[in-house]
Every structure is written in structure tokens, then in C-alpha cells.
Design an enzyme around this catalytic site. Structure first.
Site, PDB file in Angstrom:
ATOM      1  N   GLU A 101       9.661   9.571 -16.672  1.00 37.68           N
ATOM      2  CA  GLU A 101       8.262   9.918 -16.943  1.00 37.68           C
ATOM      3  C   GLU A 101       7.872   9.546 -18.378  1.00 37.68           C
ATOM      4  O   GLU A 101       6.752   9.096 -18.638  1.00 37.68           O
ATOM      5  CB  GLU A 101       8.036  11.409 -16.718  1.00 37.68           C
ATOM      6  CG  GLU A 101       8.169  11.819 -15.255  1.00 37.68           C
ATOM      7  CD  GLU A 101       8.279  13.328 -15.100  1.00 37.68           C
ATOM      8  OE1 GLU A 101       7.238  13.957 -14.885  1.00 37.68           O
ATOM      9  OE2 GLU A 101       9.393  13.880 -15.217  1.00 37.68           O
ATOM     10  N   LYS A 152      15.469  22.807  -9.752  1.00 35.71           N
ATOM     11  CA  LYS A 152      14.803  21.553 -10.120  1.00 35.71           C
ATOM     12  C   LYS A 152      15.674  20.625 -10.935  1.00 35.71           C
ATOM     13  O   LYS A 152      16.558  21.031 -11.674  1.00 35.71           O
ATOM     14  CB  LYS A 152      13.512  21.846 -10.891  1.00 35.71           C
ATOM     15  CG  LYS A 152      12.469  22.423  -9.957  1.00 35.71           C
ATOM     16  CD  LYS A 152      11.077  22.140 -10.424  1.00 35.71           C
ATOM     17  CE  LYS A 152      10.690  20.705 -10.197  1.00 35.71           C
ATOM     18  NZ  LYS A 152       9.340  20.469 -10.697  1.00 35.71           N
ATOM     19  N   HIS A 194       0.830  -1.216   0.000  1.00 35.85           N
ATOM     20  CA  HIS A 194       0.000   0.000   0.000  1.00 35.85           C
ATOM     21  C   HIS A 194       0.863   1.265   0.000  1.00 35.85           C
ATOM     22  O   HIS A 194       0.420   2.310   0.463  1.00 35.85           O
ATOM     23  CB  HIS A 194      -0.945   0.043   1.204  1.00 35.85           C
ATOM     24  CG  HIS A 194      -1.693  -1.242   1.449  1.00 35.85           C
ATOM     25  ND1 HIS A 194      -2.946  -1.489   0.960  1.00 35.85           N
ATOM     26  CD2 HIS A 194      -1.325  -2.369   2.113  1.00 35.85           C
ATOM     27  CE1 HIS A 194      -3.338  -2.703   1.327  1.00 35.85           C
ATOM     28  NE2 HIS A 194      -2.358  -3.257   2.016  1.00 35.85           N
ATOM     29  N   SER A 206      14.653  22.830 -15.006  1.00 37.34           N
ATOM     30  CA  SER A 206      13.474  23.633 -15.303  1.00 37.34           C
ATOM     31  C   SER A 206      13.934  24.991 -15.807  1.00 37.34           C
ATOM     32  O   SER A 206      14.930  25.526 -15.325  1.00 37.34           O
ATOM     33  CB  SER A 206      12.636  23.795 -14.032  1.00 37.34           C
ATOM     34  OG  SER A 206      11.817  24.949 -14.149  1.00 37.34           O
TER      35      SER A 206
END
Ligand code: ARG
Length: 458
Positions: A287, A280, A153, A274
Site C-alpha cells: 500500500e 489481520k 475489466h 492490526s
């Protein structure tokens, strides 16, 4: 090519919807290879003269050189790759070119070309999966005893080792490779010679062409052979399943690279910055691997739906078989390469992983199991006792294994010093020696077996 029956040419839009050269040009190598084998067989069985066959083979050699050098010149009027090759052959050698199409049709031709292409794609997928397996096994071996939280979980459940976690993906990819291997065995029959749908009256030798193209045998039913795209669906199914595994690993990297987890730092070479937030470092490659899985699954759906309503035998809908397969292959190849690069170059923060494994009393089950095993306490009661020990540790601001023996005995007198052999994360993982368990000794054995299978020890 079929102009004889028609007084007028096709409308521009008809030409456009009909043409497949924009994508099936990728079959040019397979198309030329199959034509070479076909014409050699025609000559060997006196269906065309040896002189014509020689001229055709020389012409095909030249076309191969031209395409190799300059790519396939696209002409929508010539529809597809098969007509492009034949048309160019006629330009090069004259009317003898027209004999190449004896005893075959574009229906068995495209079925053969596409099979050859998909077979190579299966081999490429296998090689890419094996490369990723090697990367996983190498990194697993480095971290065979590094403890981290294991999750259910997405909640810390029990400590495991990073090596064990990485080797879980080795197993997934092992199944992926076996799916591609199964599919390859099943698909390795040659449709060439099935002609348009009914076979041919010419005395062709299908056994010879099948073997020359490295198939195991010719297909056994001409109707099935020209309308079967199971091999492409098998490829897509295996690709979809593999991409789903890559996506899960990608998802773990995305999570682990977040500030909250901090389990990994992806290398500069597989991260992006970024344009607006200088701090960042984004896991874009992971992704995109996760995103590509959606498109590969889409390709499987696309071809499944194309095929589901088709009566026997060939229908032009089947021209739409290629783009989903090409797309899936390109995406899978790229995803595998990116994932392999990420696994090879990622830095694991084993300190953060250990700290996370130590937080949250992840070895509580070990205390309960110890009570069952060593003190003969029924599990339900052991569960309860352990709960009290956890409460005591929380109150004292300690980890379970930092409690003194006297403190533990205040919870239940049956607890003895040997409990400390299982209470720390290291002790916990070391004790899980059941086959397939997370104990470093077990994981080490599995890694050794994997290295052998992957030929990493040679
Ligand atoms: N370009 C076609 C395809 O990819 C080749 C087969 C065409 N056959 C036909 N009978 N029109 O499916």
C-alpha cells in the site's frame, strides 16, 4: 559573501526563506568534487598559482573528512552548501580560499553539483530496477506453467500463466530502465564555466573540467546551462513512470492478498498486523509503494510548475528544484527495495489460482477458436455455439472440458475429440504460442533472454 554592497544584514525571516542548506547539504560530495576539478584547471591555465591551488585542494580534503565524520554543520547565515564549503575553506587556509571562486558563479556551480547528483540517482534507479527485474524473472521461472485467470475489466477472461503475468512487469521495468538510460545520455554535459550566465573572460578550459567530472562535453550555451533543469525533470519523469508501474504491481498484491482472491500470502517480513483485529495481516508495504507513487508524481508536477514561468537565466525559484528530486529519489529507492523484497518472499497459492482459472468457463474462447480453425465455422457463429455449450455445462454443473464428446456434439455436430486439446486451462495456455503469448514454451524463452540481459547466468 555578498555583504559588500549592504549596510544592514538580512531580516531573520529573509535568512530563513533564503537558506537552502537544510536540504542542499546533500550535494556536499558533488560540490567538493567539482571545486577540486575547477581549481586544478585554474592552476593548469595559470589563472591561480599552483601554491594557492595546492592549499585549496588540501583544504577541500579536510572539509571532506570533516563532513564525512560529522556531517555538514548548518548555518542559515551561510545560505547554501556552496557558501558553507567556501566559508570553512577560508577558516582553514585563509585568504587564498577566496581564489576558488574565480571564473565561476554559484549558478554554474549548483547546476554542475545537481547534475552530478542526479546522474548518480539515475544510476541508483537503474540498479534498483535491475534488482527487481531479477526477482521477477526468478519467480516467473518457478511458475512458468502455473495457470491463473487472466483478466480484462478485472473479470476472468482467459487463462494465462503466473510466469507470463510476472514477466509483464519485467517488460515495464525494461522500458523504465531505458528511460533513465536515455536521460543519462542527454544530461551528460557539464555546465561548469558558464559562470553567472554569460561565460567568463578568464582563459578557462571547459573541456578539461567536463571530462574530469566524467561528462561527455561542456554545455554549449551559458544561458541555457545555468537555467536548464531538464535533467532533473527527465529524472522525475522516468521516476514517475517507474513508480506508476510499481504501484500497479503493488495494487495486484493488495488485491491478491485479500481473502476474496487468496492468490498470495505476503511474507511476515512485508506485512503488518492490526492492533485490534488479531486475525489481520495487512499488505502495508504494498500500500505504501502505491501511495508513494502519488508523491513521486507530485514531485514531477512541483518542478514542472516551478520551471514553466521562468525567464532566462537563473532565478532563485530554481533553488526549489532540489527537494522534489531528493524526495522522489528517496521514495523510489525505498519502493524498489520493498517491492523487490515482497516479490522475493511472497508465497503464491497456485492451487487457488488454478481453481479460479477453472471457474467461469475461461476457455470458452478456445472452443470458439477451435470451431473456426478446425471446423471452418465463421467466428460469429462459433461464438454462438460456444455460448450454448457454456449453458449446457452450467446446467450440468460441469466445466467445459468435463462435458463428454457426445454432450458437446449435441450442441454442434462438427465438434470432434481434438477439441479437448484446447479446452482445459493447461491446454488453453499451451496453445497460445504466438510471439509474446502465454504458452509456457514462449514464456520460458523470454525468461532465458531476460536472464542473459540481466547477467543472471554468469
Ligand atoms: N542555493 C542556490 C540554489 O540552489 C545556489 C545558486 C544561487 N545563485 C544566486 N545567484 N543566488 O539555487
Amino acid at each position: 559573501m555578498w555583504g559588500g554592497r549592504f549596510a544592514e544584514g538580512p531580516a531573520a525571516v529573509m535568512r530563513e526563506i533564503n537558506a537552502s542548506i537544510g536540504f542542499d547539504k546533500r550535494l556536499w560530495r558533488q560540490d567538493i568534487a567539482a571545486s577540486r576539478i575547477h581549481v586544478a584547471m585554474l592552476a593548469a591555465n595559470s589563472i591561480v598559482s599552483q601554491a594557492d591551488a595546492d592549499a585549496i585542494e588540501e583544504g577541500l580534503d579536510r572539509i571532506e573528512d570533516e563532513y564525512q565524520l560529522h556531517g555538514v554543520p548548518e548555518d542559515e547565515g551561510l545560505e547554501d552548501i556552496h557558501m558553507h564549503v567556501e566559508h570553512r575553506l577560508a577558516e582553514l587556509i585563509g585568504p587564498a580560499a577566496g581564489r576558488l571562486h574565480t571564473a565561476r558563479s554559484r549558478n554554474d556551480q549548483v547546476a554542475t553539483d545537481f547534475r552530478l547528483w542526479v546522474r548518480d540517482a539515475m544510476d541508483a534507479a537503474d540498479a534498483g530496477l535491475a534488482a527487481l527485474q531479477r526477482a521477477l524473472v526468478t519467480r516467473a521461472a518457478e511458475h512458468v506453467s502455473a495457470v491463473m485467470p487472466g483478466f480484462t475489466h478485472l473479470q476472468s477472461a482467459q487463462p494465462v500463466t503466473l510466469g507470463h503475468h510476472l514477466m509483464a512487469y519485467y517488460e515495464m521495468l525494461r522500458r523504465d530502465r531505458s528511460r533513465f538510460a536515455d536521460a543519462r545520455v542527454r544530461m551528460n554535459e557539464c555546465p561548469l564555466g558558464s559562470a553567472a550566465l554569460a561565460g567568463t573572460g578568464f582563459p578557462i578550459d571547459r573541456e578539461a573540467t567536463a571530462l574530469a567530472l566524467d561528462f561527455d562535453r561542456p554545455t554549449a550555451n551559458s544561458l541555457d546551462a545555468v537555467s536548464d533543469r531538464d535533467f532533473a525533470l527527465d529524472y522525475l519523469q522516468a521516476a514517475a513512470q517507474a513508480s506508476l508501474h510499481l504501484s500497479r504491481l503493488a495494487e495486484e498484491f493488495v488485491l491478491w492478498a485479500s481473502q476474496m482472491f487468496g492468490f498470495v500470502a505476503l511474507s511476515d517480513s512485508f506485512s503488518t498486523g492490526s492492533s485490534i483485529m488479531p486475525q489481520k495481516r495487512n499488505p502495508d508495504a504494498a500500500e505504501l509503494v502505491r501511495g508513494h507513487a502519488g508523491r513521486i508524481l507530485g514531485a514531477l508536477t512541483s518542478l514542472s510548475v516551478t520551471m514553466k514561468g521562468l525567464p532566462l537565466a537563473y532565478s532563485k525559484d530554481m533553488q526549489d528544484d532540489k527537494e522534489p528530486v531528493f524526495e522522489a529519489h528517496d521514495l523510489l529507492t525505498l519502493s524498489l527495495a520493498a517491492m523487490t523484497g515482497m516479490v522475493e518472499s511472497v508465497t503464491f497459492d497456485t492451487g487457488r489460482m488454478r481453481a479460479a482459472a477453472e471457474a467461469g468457463h475461461a476457455t470458452a474462447t478456445d472452443l470458439a477458436d477451435w470451431l473456426v480453425r478446425e471446423a471452418n465455422v465463421p467466428f460469429r457463429e462459433a461464438h454462438h455455439i460456444t455460448g450454448r455449450a457454456v449453458r449446457l455445462a452450467d446446467g450440468a454443473g460441469k466445466k467445459l472440458w468435463e462435458l463428454g464428446l457426445d454432450e458437446l456434439r449435441s450442441v454442434d455436430e462438427r465438434i470432434e475429440a481434438s477439441v479437448f486439446n484446447v479446452l482445459s486451462p493447461d491446454a488453453s495456455v499451451k496453445s497460445r504460442t504466438s510471439f509474446g503469448g502465454t504458452a509456457p514454451a514462449c514464456v520460458k524463452k523470454r525468461i532465458e533472454a531476460a536472464r542473459k540481459v540481466l547477467g543472471m547466468d554468469e
